[in-house]
Every structure is written in structure tokens, then in C-alpha cells.
Design a protein around this motif. Sequence first.
Motif, PDB file in Angstrom:
ATOM      1  N   ASP A 196      -5.666  12.726 -16.965  1.00  0.00           N
ATOM      2  CA  ASP A 196      -5.587  13.068 -18.091  1.00  0.00           C
ATOM      3  C   ASP A 196      -4.859  14.318 -18.209  1.00  0.00           C
ATOM      4  OD1 ASP A 196      -6.944  10.860 -18.411  1.00  0.00           O
ATOM      5  OD2 ASP A 196      -8.677  11.156 -19.758  1.00  0.00           O
ATOM      6  N   ASN A 197      -3.882  14.364 -18.821  1.00  0.00           N
ATOM      7  CA  ASN A 197      -3.103  15.351 -19.229  1.00  0.00           C
ATOM      8  C   ASN A 197      -3.180  16.532 -18.945  1.00  0.00           C
ATOM      9  OD1 ASN A 197      -3.709  14.649 -22.146  1.00  0.00           O
ATOM     10  ND2 ASN A 197      -6.097  15.874 -22.193  1.00  0.00           N
ATOM     11  N   MET A 198      -2.404  15.997 -17.692  1.00  0.00           N
ATOM     12  CA  MET A 198      -2.196  16.818 -15.776  1.00  0.00           C
ATOM     13  C   MET A 198      -0.449  16.437 -16.222  1.00  0.00           C
ATOM     14  SD  MET A 198      -1.945  15.660 -12.165  1.00  0.00           S
ATOM     15  CE  MET A 198      -0.827  14.309 -11.646  1.00  0.00           C
ATOM     16  N   PRO A 199      -0.238  18.440 -16.295  1.00  0.00           N
ATOM     17  CA  PRO A 199       1.231  18.425 -16.475  1.00  0.00           C
ATOM     18  C   PRO A 199       1.951  17.517 -15.868  1.00  0.00           C
ATOM     19  CG  PRO A 199      -0.241  20.508 -16.096  1.00  0.00           C
ATOM     20  CD  PRO A 199      -1.270  19.325 -15.400  1.00  0.00           C
ATOM     21  N   GLU A 200       3.664  17.312 -16.354  1.00  0.00           N
ATOM     22  CA  GLU A 200       4.053  16.806 -15.995  1.00  0.00           C
ATOM     23  C   GLU A 200       4.954  17.360 -14.854  1.00  0.00           C
ATOM     24  OE1 GLU A 200       8.893  15.800 -17.477  1.00  0.00           O
ATOM     25  OE2 GLU A 200       7.780  16.284 -18.940  1.00  0.00           O
ATOM     26  N   THR A 217      -3.919  22.082  -7.390  1.00  0.00           N
ATOM     27  CA  THR A 217      -4.615  22.619  -8.636  1.00  0.00           C
ATOM     28  C   THR A 217      -4.114  21.785  -9.474  1.00  0.00           C
ATOM     29  OG1 THR A 217      -2.859  24.343  -8.547  1.00  0.00           O
ATOM     30  CG2 THR A 217      -4.763  25.352  -7.805  1.00  0.00           C
ATOM     31  N   PRO A 218      -4.550  22.281 -10.970  1.00  0.00           N
ATOM     32  CA  PRO A 218      -3.836  21.577 -12.142  1.00  0.00           C
ATOM     33  C   PRO A 218      -2.923  22.182 -13.286  1.00  0.00           C
ATOM     34  CG  PRO A 218      -6.248  21.565 -12.616  1.00  0.00           C
ATOM     35  CD  PRO A 218      -6.038  22.754 -11.055  1.00  0.00           C
ATOM     36  N   SER A 219      -2.606  23.005 -12.575  1.00  0.00           N
ATOM     37  CA  SER A 219      -1.880  24.401 -12.979  1.00  0.00           C
ATOM     38  C   SER A 219      -0.822  25.364 -12.330  1.00  0.00           C
ATOM     39  CB  SER A 219      -2.538  24.310 -14.150  1.00  0.00           C
ATOM     40  OG  SER A 219      -3.545  25.739 -13.819  1.00  0.00           O
ATOM     41  N   LEU A 223     -13.140  23.721 -14.290  1.00  0.00           N
ATOM     42  CA  LEU A 223     -11.916  21.983 -14.504  1.00  0.00           C
ATOM     43  C   LEU A 223     -10.871  22.894 -13.242  1.00  0.00           C
ATOM     44  CD1 LEU A 223     -11.638  20.423 -17.855  1.00  0.00           C
ATOM     45  CD2 LEU A 223     -12.917  19.331 -15.629  1.00  0.00           C
ATOM     46  N   ASN A 224     -11.253  23.943 -13.059  1.00  0.00           N
ATOM     47  CA  ASN A 224      -9.738  24.255 -11.571  1.00  0.00           C
ATOM     48  C   ASN A 224     -10.118  23.839 -10.708  1.00  0.00           C
ATOM     49  OD1 ASN A 224      -7.953  26.540 -12.634  1.00  0.00           O
ATOM     50  ND2 ASN A 224      -9.943  27.189 -13.534  1.00  0.00           N
ATOM     51  N   ASP A 225     -11.137  23.408 -10.143  1.00  0.00           N
ATOM     52  CA  ASP A 225     -11.668  23.101  -8.904  1.00  0.00           C
ATOM     53  C   ASP A 225     -11.530  21.516  -8.834  1.00  0.00           C
ATOM     54  OD1 ASP A 225     -12.376  25.556  -7.923  1.00  0.00           O
ATOM     55  OD2 ASP A 225     -14.894  25.861  -8.750  1.00  0.00           O
ATOM     56  N   ILE A 226     -10.987  20.863 -10.171  1.00  0.00           N
ATOM     57  CA  ILE A 226     -11.011  19.097  -9.680  1.00  0.00           C
ATOM     58  C   ILE A 226      -9.822  18.713  -8.852  1.00  0.00           C
ATOM     59  CG2 ILE A 226      -9.078  19.277 -11.130  1.00  0.00           C
ATOM     60  CD1 ILE A 226     -10.232  16.944 -13.279  1.00  0.00           C
ATOM     61  N   PHE A 227      -9.414  19.475  -8.491  1.00  0.00           N
ATOM     62  CA  PHE A 227      -8.514  18.407  -7.066  1.00  0.00           C
ATOM     63  C   PHE A 227      -9.051  19.290  -5.761  1.00  0.00           C
ATOM     64  CE2 PHE A 227      -5.461  18.607 -10.069  1.00  0.00           C
ATOM     65  CZ  PHE A 227      -5.148  17.168 -10.314  1.00  0.00           C
ATOM     66  N   LEU A 232       0.854  21.748  -2.720  1.00  0.00           N
ATOM     67  CA  LEU A 232       0.047  20.796  -2.171  1.00  0.00           C
ATOM     68  C   LEU A 232      -1.093  20.747  -1.907  1.00  0.00           C
ATOM     69  CD1 LEU A 232       3.849  18.405  -2.039  1.00  0.00           C
ATOM     70  CD2 LEU A 232       1.670  17.779  -3.872  1.00  0.00           C
ATOM     71  N   GLN A 233      -1.984  19.498  -1.513  1.00  0.00           N
ATOM     72  CA  GLN A 233      -2.906  19.841  -0.952  1.00  0.00           C
ATOM     73  C   GLN A 233      -3.188  18.396   0.034  1.00  0.00           C
ATOM     74  OE1 GLN A 233      -7.880  19.776  -1.592  1.00  0.00           O
ATOM     75  NE2 GLN A 233      -7.205  18.629  -3.283  1.00  0.00           N
ATOM     76  N   LEU A 234      -3.174  18.794   1.790  1.00  0.00           N
ATOM     77  CA  LEU A 234      -3.156  17.376   2.626  1.00  0.00           C
ATOM     78  C   LEU A 234      -4.810  17.789   2.836  1.00  0.00           C
ATOM     79  CD1 LEU A 234      -0.664  18.172   3.999  1.00  0.00           C
ATOM     80  CD2 LEU A 234      -0.838  16.226   2.876  1.00  0.00           C
TER      81      LEU A 234
END
Length: 490
Positions: A274-278, A407-409, A426-430, A457-459
Motif C-alpha cells: 500500500d502507498n508504494m511510490p509511483e 527499497t520503498p523510496s 519499514l525501510n527493511d520491508i523488501f 532493484l533487488q534479485l
Amino acid sequence: MTDLTALTIAEAREGLSKKEFTATELTEAYISAVDAAGDLNAYITKTPEKALEMAKASDERLAKGGAGNLEGIPLGVKDLYCTKGIGSHACSHILDGFAPEYESTVTQNLWDDGAVMLGKLNMDEFAMGSANETSYYGAVKNPWRANGEEIDRVPGGSSGGSAAAVAARICAGATASDTGGSIRQPAAFTGTVGIKPTYGRCSRWGMIAFASSLDQAGPITRTVRDAAIMLKSMASVDKKDTTSVDLPVPDYEAALTGDIKGMRVGIPKEYRVDNMPEEIEKLWQQGIDWLKAAGAEIVEISLPMTKYALPAYYIVAPAEASSNLARYDGVKYGLRVPGEDIVDMYEKTRAEGFGDEVKRRILIGTYVLSAGYYDAYYLRAQKIRTLIKQDFEKAFEGVDTILTPATPSAAFELNRKVTDPVENYLNDIFTVTVNMAGLPGISVPAGQSSNGLPLGLQLIGKAFDEETLFRTAGVLEDAAGIMDAPTKWW
């Protein structure tokens, strides 16, 4: 002669082998660059004399034709790694004056392969943080700034000093460590490449522990090839670390074939938060398109336990931290604050020696391990961890690798007032799911935000299949282009 600090590890290694310059000249160039970059606060200890001594030894070996894998390459070392005779503090006041009588296995592997040590790099205290703002030695500044701004930004954490130093060209590469994203998140924030290998691929012996079942060593570099070169030297089995795995270390550089035709790449629907930046959503789609254009098949997958990963991580990691950090009491080494008796000395030493974030996590960890709450919190978190691992195992039955945002941002502003620590967590969410499952993950620079800051991007790969990660990451890097150095302001 070109600016020697502009060369990647691969380019510098080639130049040294062709005798275009010496290891001493290369090291001197980096020492000058380090001295000129004090504003970044990336280094907490500089070792120019040792660096020149090591470079001279490299030149002698190069002259005799006996070069190691990293012969003459100047590296920075995260302050989490014990280095013989050189201060190793995990950027905590409680380890003041601690200079170990031994070398960590990972750094010894690097020196055995001819690498040169420039100094120790700043980090979040005991690796607890996502912004490199919890260090006793002060915050690290990201060398990147948004277009038209003079506002300092965080480099990410906990390996913020490592990421900032690599991005600012004040080391050719750096050791880092990753407990919940501490290699991949700062790499994404600074336009660098960071790989967290499979748990057990690198020895943890001589690394100052945060959460022993999650911590893993890895490199931060400028390119995917450089990361492959460094990891080859860092990885090894080690009889001093029974969690290190006795498997051959592949030639990761040889995996960079550029061929991913027929590879199946998973896209987890649960990462569309939710609310992931475009611009993060757009970057992710761009990565999907690049891999598809290179011949990969894109497959939507489900990792249903993802939503529980962050809360479970923030039970398991503090629990292990509260156990690991119990050894710091002022008796044998580090800070000692006198008290009226030994208990008073313990209390005063720990109260003064640990920062607020470390105290917070020790308190959380002690609470979840206490008799009345162990089953409700710690045991349940460990069960979630098993289910997360099973999610990945099921997903990897049908795909070769998984692509997500790192990262989310983009990097946020330094010293922003955050009253709720959960916002930082929340920076660690991914990234935390990868540590909970013990899998390898790599962050690759893939673009820039609307205001010119790096995005990654993360693999995610199968256990001990870093080769597939490197091959796929190389394709992403080729499509995105290697990120230029940030505009120098320091």
C-alpha cells in the motif's frame, strides 16, 4: 594518467597487471581522496601507513608474477569486522579502545588475496539502523544530493559508511554485512551494487555479532562484476564458524555471461505494498521489461507470509541481540564506568556505553525471551520464519530468481525527526524476508528518482545459487547502464 580512483576493481586489476600504474600509486590516490572527503564521515579510522605497506608488498608480488585475486586493490572495512591491532568498535561507545589480537576470517581472506586496507568504515551502532544515524561517531552523509538541493541525505544502514565510501570513490570496494537489509538498502540509496550471500557462504568469525542466525558478510561495489570478484575472495568454509558451509566457492565472475534466455523470473504480488511510490512501481516494471527483453519468462508468484516477515524479524533479531550484547559489561575490554560495586559498574557502563536504538532493541529482545512471553512472541516468530522459508521453497520450484524493489523510496533526508521507530523499520520491508529465509539477495542500481536520487532493484536467489543472481544482475546492469559517480560537493 586518468584519475585512478575512477577505475572499477576489474579495471584497476587489469591496469596493475599491465603495469600501467603501481599498487602504491593507486593506494596513494585513494588516500588523498579519503583525506579530502572528511565531510562525508564515512571513515572512522584511517590506516594510510598500513595501506602503503600492504601496497608495497603487492607491488613486489606483482613484479614476481604472483598476484592474488585482489592484488593491490584498496578496500574499506566496515567497523563490524575485527582487524588485528586496529580499533574495531561496531561504532559503539561501549567498545572504546578495543583493538583485537586477531583478524576476522573474511578480512584475512581479502588480505591473503592481496587487497589493501584503507581504514575502518562508519556504520549504525552494532549494525542496528537503516540510516547510519545511530553511530557513536556521528551520521554518514550520502554523497548523492537531490537535483538543485544542498540538503544532506542518509546513505542507508547499517552499512552506510561502506556504501557512501564506494559511491564517493574513496575506496574501490568495501566489506559490509546484512542482517535485515544492511547491504542491499544502502546500496540502493547510493547507486552501488550490494550482495547478501546465502547464510553460511561467508564465515562470521571475527564479525561483531548482532543477530547470529541472520548476520551475513558481503561486499558493496560499483559494479556487478566487482561484487563477483570480491565475493569470490570473501567466501570460504571456516572451522571456526560451524554455520559456514563446506561448499566450493564458484568463479562468480564467470557467471556474467549475459545470457538469461529461458530463465523464469518470479514477481511476488505481496510486494505491491500500500502507498508504494509511483516511481518505485515504475522502476519495478522497467526491470521486468528489461528481463523480458533479454529472453526471460516473467511469472507472477505468491509469498503469502511476507506480511508477517517484518514483525517476526523485529522479534528474532532483538532477541538474539539481547543475548549477544550481554557480553559487554566493562570487565574485560572496552568502556568501563566506575561504580560503587560491580553491579553498579555494570549498570553505569551499559547505560553510558549503548546508544538509544541499541538499548531499545536489547529491551525488546529481553522482553520477548522472558518466561511469560517466550511462547507468545519468540516461539511464534520462529514458526513464522519457517513458513517464510517454505514460501520461497515453493516459489523456487517454478522460478529461477525473484525480482522486487530494493527499497520503498529513495534516500531520505538526514536528521529528519522520526518519533516512531517503526517508520524507520519499514525501510527493511523488501529485504528482511531474504534474511529470515537465509537466501542470497542482490541490489542493483536501476534508475533515478524524479529528483535525481539513485533507486535499486533487488534479485532474490535460491540458496547457494549466487551465480544465477550475478548473471541476472549483470543483465539488469547492462540495460540500466552503470551509474555515474555523484556530483562532488564534499
